[in-house]
Design a protein around this motif. Structure first.
Motif, PDB file in Angstrom:
ATOM      1  N   GLY A  78     -12.139   7.127 -13.485  1.00 51.44           N
ATOM      2  CA  GLY A  78     -13.408   6.514 -13.104  1.00 51.44           C
ATOM      3  C   GLY A  78     -13.207   5.348 -12.162  1.00 51.44           C
ATOM      4  O   GLY A  78     -13.946   5.180 -11.192  1.00 51.44           O
ATOM      5  N   GLU A  79     -12.183   4.541 -12.431  1.00 54.05           N
ATOM      6  CA  GLU A  79     -11.882   3.416 -11.544  1.00 54.05           C
ATOM      7  C   GLU A  79     -11.433   3.908 -10.169  1.00 54.05           C
ATOM      8  O   GLU A  79     -11.822   3.364  -9.142  1.00 54.05           O
ATOM      9  N   VAL A  80     -10.603   4.957 -10.157  1.00 48.46           N
ATOM     10  CA  VAL A  80     -10.083   5.487  -8.887  1.00 48.46           C
ATOM     11  C   VAL A  80     -11.208   6.097  -8.051  1.00 48.46           C
ATOM     12  O   VAL A  80     -11.302   5.836  -6.850  1.00 48.46           O
ATOM     13  N   ILE A  81     -12.073   6.909  -8.677  1.00 44.47           N
ATOM     14  CA  ILE A  81     -13.151   7.532  -7.908  1.00 44.47           C
ATOM     15  C   ILE A  81     -14.131   6.462  -7.424  1.00 44.47           C
ATOM     16  O   ILE A  81     -14.654   6.552  -6.309  1.00 44.47           O
ATOM     17  N   GLY A  82     -14.343   5.424  -8.217  1.00 33.99           N
ATOM     18  CA  GLY A  82     -15.195   4.325  -7.780  1.00 33.99           C
ATOM     19  C   GLY A  82     -14.629   3.629  -6.555  1.00 33.99           C
ATOM     20  O   GLY A  82     -15.356   3.302  -5.614  1.00 33.99           O
ATOM     21  N   GLN A  83     -13.331   3.411  -6.546  1.00 39.23           N
ATOM     22  CA  GLN A  83     -12.692   2.764  -5.404  1.00 39.23           C
ATOM     23  C   GLN A  83     -12.741   3.660  -4.170  1.00 39.23           C
ATOM     24  O   GLN A  83     -12.977   3.189  -3.054  1.00 39.23           O
ATOM     25  N   ARG A  84     -12.525   4.964  -4.356  1.00 40.65           N
ATOM     26  CA  ARG A  84     -12.579   5.898  -3.221  1.00 40.65           C
ATOM     27  C   ARG A  84     -13.982   5.955  -2.635  1.00 40.65           C
ATOM     28  O   ARG A  84     -14.153   6.098  -1.420  1.00 40.65           O
ATOM     29  N   LYS A 107     -18.609   9.757 -21.007  1.00 46.34           N
ATOM     30  CA  LYS A 107     -19.155   8.396 -21.041  1.00 46.34           C
ATOM     31  C   LYS A 107     -18.133   7.390 -20.527  1.00 46.34           C
ATOM     32  O   LYS A 107     -18.478   6.471 -19.768  1.00 46.34           O
ATOM     33  N   ALA A 108     -16.876   7.539 -20.902  1.00 40.16           N
ATOM     34  CA  ALA A 108     -15.825   6.625 -20.441  1.00 40.16           C
ATOM     35  C   ALA A 108     -15.676   6.694 -18.929  1.00 40.16           C
ATOM     36  O   ALA A 108     -15.516   5.664 -18.263  1.00 40.16           O
ATOM     37  N   LEU A 109     -15.744   7.896 -18.380  1.00 48.01           N
ATOM     38  CA  LEU A 109     -15.639   8.077 -16.935  1.00 48.01           C
ATOM     39  C   LEU A 109     -16.817   7.405 -16.221  1.00 48.01           C
ATOM     40  O   LEU A 109     -16.626   6.689 -15.234  1.00 48.01           O
ATOM     41  N   ALA A 110     -18.018   7.603 -16.734  1.00 48.16           N
ATOM     42  CA  ALA A 110     -19.207   7.010 -16.119  1.00 48.16           C
ATOM     43  C   ALA A 110     -19.175   5.490 -16.201  1.00 48.16           C
ATOM     44  O   ALA A 110     -19.469   4.800 -15.224  1.00 48.16           O
ATOM     45  N   ASP A 111     -18.790   4.945 -17.347  1.00 49.71           N
ATOM     46  CA  ASP A 111     -18.745   3.488 -17.508  1.00 49.71           C
ATOM     47  C   ASP A 111     -17.705   2.859 -16.590  1.00 49.71           C
ATOM     48  O   ASP A 111     -17.946   1.800 -16.002  1.00 49.71           O
ATOM     49  N   ALA A 112     -16.547   3.494 -16.459  1.00 48.43           N
ATOM     50  CA  ALA A 112     -15.495   2.962 -15.589  1.00 48.43           C
ATOM     51  C   ALA A 112     -15.928   2.998 -14.128  1.00 48.43           C
ATOM     52  O   ALA A 112     -15.614   2.089 -13.361  1.00 48.43           O
ATOM     53  N   THR A 113     -16.667   4.033 -13.745  1.00 50.46           N
ATOM     54  CA  THR A 113     -17.166   4.123 -12.370  1.00 50.46           C
ATOM     55  C   THR A 113     -18.207   3.035 -12.118  1.00 50.46           C
ATOM     56  O   THR A 113     -18.226   2.419 -11.051  1.00 50.46           O
ATOM     57  N   ARG A 114     -19.061   2.780 -13.105  1.00 46.70           N
ATOM     58  CA  ARG A 114     -20.072   1.724 -12.967  1.00 46.70           C
ATOM     59  C   ARG A 114     -19.423   0.351 -12.822  1.00 46.70           C
ATOM     60  O   ARG A 114     -19.941  -0.502 -12.115  1.00 46.70           O
ATOM     61  N   LYS A 115     -18.301   0.127 -13.496  1.00 50.03           N
ATOM     62  CA  LYS A 115     -17.623  -1.170 -13.427  1.00 50.03           C
ATOM     63  C   LYS A 115     -17.126  -1.491 -12.014  1.00 50.03           C
ATOM     64  O   LYS A 115     -16.971  -2.646 -11.661  1.00 50.03           O
ATOM     65  N   GLY A 117     -18.814  -0.979  -9.405  1.00 51.69           N
ATOM     66  CA  GLY A 117     -19.961  -1.366  -8.600  1.00 51.69           C
ATOM     67  C   GLY A 117     -20.781  -0.206  -8.094  1.00 51.69           C
ATOM     68  O   GLY A 117     -21.723  -0.396  -7.324  1.00 51.69           O
ATOM     69  N   ILE A 118     -20.480   1.010  -8.513  1.00 53.32           N
ATOM     70  CA  ILE A 118     -21.250   2.186  -8.109  1.00 53.32           C
ATOM     71  C   ILE A 118     -22.484   2.278  -8.997  1.00 53.32           C
ATOM     72  O   ILE A 118     -22.389   2.160 -10.225  1.00 53.32           O
ATOM     73  N   GLU A 119     -23.646   2.490  -8.399  1.00 49.32           N
ATOM     74  CA  GLU A 119     -24.904   2.556  -9.149  1.00 49.32           C
ATOM     75  C   GLU A 119     -25.316   3.993  -9.392  1.00 49.32           C
ATOM     76  O   GLU A 119     -25.289   4.823  -8.483  1.00 49.32           O
ATOM     77  N   PHE A 120     -25.724   4.279 -10.630  1.00 51.91           N
ATOM     78  CA  PHE A 120     -26.352   5.552 -10.989  1.00 51.91           C
ATOM     79  C   PHE A 120     -27.039   5.449 -12.314  1.00 51.91           C
ATOM     80  O   PHE A 120     -26.926   4.503 -13.020  1.00 51.91           O
TER      81      PHE A 120
END
Length: 120
Positions: A78-84, A107-115, A117-120
């Motif tokens: 989630g962190e990696v896809i958020g950064q990409r 849920k863990a993947l979604a929460d990590a992506t939200r952290k 700064g990605i909005e959804f």
């Protein structure tokens, strides 16, 4: 030989089709699709208008080969896809859980992506 679907698979497929009726990724707000198998996790960010994958990450990539389909691995992905996504100037997405229930790995993947700064 054709493999018959189990009841669990049939229910997930039904949820997936029902969800996809209302979820659609555009250039401004692409769709982030999650797929999990017994061993691996796959995440794609898709522009459905063009039918193009904008970014992806999975546990099959060289640097994540030691990760499996668990909560800790989902947080890292989630962190990696958020950064990409941030590198490509994408800040808003539509989350497609692909028929999976929203708990545990999803849920863990979604929460990590939200952290990131990605909005959804």
């Amino acid at each position: 030989m054709l493999r018959k679907m189990t009841d669990k698979q049939r229910k997930r497929l039904h949820r997936k089709v029902h969800i996809r009726k209302s979820i659609y990724g555009t250039a401004e707000r692409p769709r982030m699709s999650v797929y999990k198998s017994g061993r691996n996790l796959y995440v794609q960010v898709i522009n459905d208008d063009e039918g193009r994958t904008l970014a992806s990450v999975s546990t099959l990539e060289k640097e994540f080969i030691d990760l499996r389909a668990n909560v800790a691995s989902a947080e890292k992905l989630g962190e990696v896809i958020g950064q990409r996504l941030k590198d490509k100037n994408i800040t808003k997405i539509v989350f497609d859980r692909n028929g999976y229930l929203y708990h545990g790995v999803v849920k863990a993947l979604a929460d990590a992506t939200r952290k990131t700064g990605i909005e959804f």
